[in-house]
Enzyme design. Sequence first.
Site, mmCIF file in Angstrom:
data_model
loop_
_atom_site.group_PDB
_atom_site.id
_atom_site.type_symbol
_atom_site.label_atom_id
_atom_site.label_comp_id
_atom_site.label_asym_id
_atom_site.label_seq_id
_atom_site.Cartn_x
_atom_site.Cartn_y
_atom_site.Cartn_z
ATOM 1 N N HIS A 53 0.842 -1.192 0.000
ATOM 2 C CA HIS A 53 0.000 0.000 0.000
ATOM 3 C C HIS A 53 0.884 1.253 0.000
ATOM 4 O O HIS A 53 2.093 1.181 0.252
ATOM 5 C CB HIS A 53 -0.920 -0.009 1.219
ATOM 6 C CG HIS A 53 -2.035 -1.019 1.101
ATOM 7 N ND1 HIS A 53 -2.969 -1.222 2.083
ATOM 8 C CD2 HIS A 53 -2.355 -1.877 0.088
ATOM 9 C CE1 HIS A 53 -3.828 -2.156 1.691
ATOM 10 N NE2 HIS A 53 -3.472 -2.577 0.488
ATOM 11 N N GLU A 55 1.287 3.802 1.972
ATOM 12 C CA GLU A 55 2.007 4.192 3.190
ATOM 13 C C GLU A 55 3.322 3.413 3.324
ATOM 14 O O GLU A 55 4.345 3.972 3.729
ATOM 15 C CB GLU A 55 1.150 3.924 4.437
ATOM 16 C CG GLU A 55 -0.175 4.675 4.480
ATOM 17 C CD GLU A 55 -1.333 3.898 3.839
ATOM 18 O OE1 GLU A 55 -1.127 3.254 2.784
ATOM 19 O OE2 GLU A 55 -2.437 3.936 4.379
#
Length: 349
Positions: A53, A55
């Site tokens: 993802h 992040e």
Amino acid sequence: MHERFMRRALDLATLGRGLVSPNPMVGCVIVHESEGGTRIIGEGWHQRYGDWHAEVNAVRSVQPEDAYLLPESTVYVTLEPCSHWGKTPPCANLLIDKQVKQVVCCNDDPNPLVSGQGFDRLRAAGVTVETGVLNELGRQLNARFFTFFEQQRPYLILKWAETADGFISGPAGQSIAISGPLAQRLVHRWRSEEDGIMVGTTTARIDNPRLNVRHWPGRNPTRIVIDKLLQLPASLHLFDNTQPTLVYNFQKTEISDQITYQQLRSEKPFLSQLLADLHARRIQSVFVEGGSLLLTSLLDAGFWDELRVFRSPKLVGDGVKAPTVRGTIQSREQIGDDELTIYRNNIRQ
Ligand code: AOF
Ligand code: ZN
């Protein structure tokens, strides 16, 4: 300040276009602020379905010599950090482990696996959370993802080409060339961008469309056709087994090679059942290419998100009337000899 970095995060998110579906496009920017100045120390985005993802990629991009700054940094991420163990561990946990000071988001995640739990976890760990920064831009960027979870149906794009006198086919429904070659190329590009492509029974029979992507590089969508009484001839291109094809009907549920027959109940509203079934099959968006009965039924039921209408300078004099457009104009441009207008359904926006 928040908006400036969120714009950058949204820009990064778009780099995942066409590669992350059915996941949303997500971007992330990590910013360190001090008296000496404000500096981006990390950036990342969700690059491919099943991969890390946004992040995680942003945290990994932080140089080792900057890692000590993380506890004093703000993480700008376009979607609420996830809280579930999916293909990767929860992003909320990662941000807590890195002890970041603040998380600023654009949109809350509508996926029931997350929806609010990412924020709850961050707050419980003492991280300051703010959400809703450039909320509308983020919702537009991931309109398919939000519609899928919030409306429990795919995002629906209705397309037709009409003559200058307002017809979509000739007398007695006869199929005629209305839009030009440039419009046709664009339609193939659009086909490649959606999970599904749908037509009604009459269009399948009279036009005998292939509903694949030929005039543009890209993947073929799942074909969807309505054939309530299973009366369409097996010789149609739609049944050539070259592409997954869903046939909604009242007679049988059966899988035959690439063709899936799905029975619906005749006593219940047909389109609602069809859309619920597409939702269950995780089809996030459908491009609807006609005919007039299907387009009008979807419009009347409010089951649509975008209309893409080509208007050609040709005249036909008589034929099947084009559906009545509605919504608000989002854009208008010339494509070869045809004028393309895109309308949005503003009811829910
Ligand atoms: C984030 N950051 O960059 C993305 C998120 O199948 P998975 O494990 O990849 O999980 C997909 C779900 O995770 C997706 O439906 C959405 O709720 C969230 N996507 N979340 O924190 C990201 N792409
Ligand atoms: Zn995540």
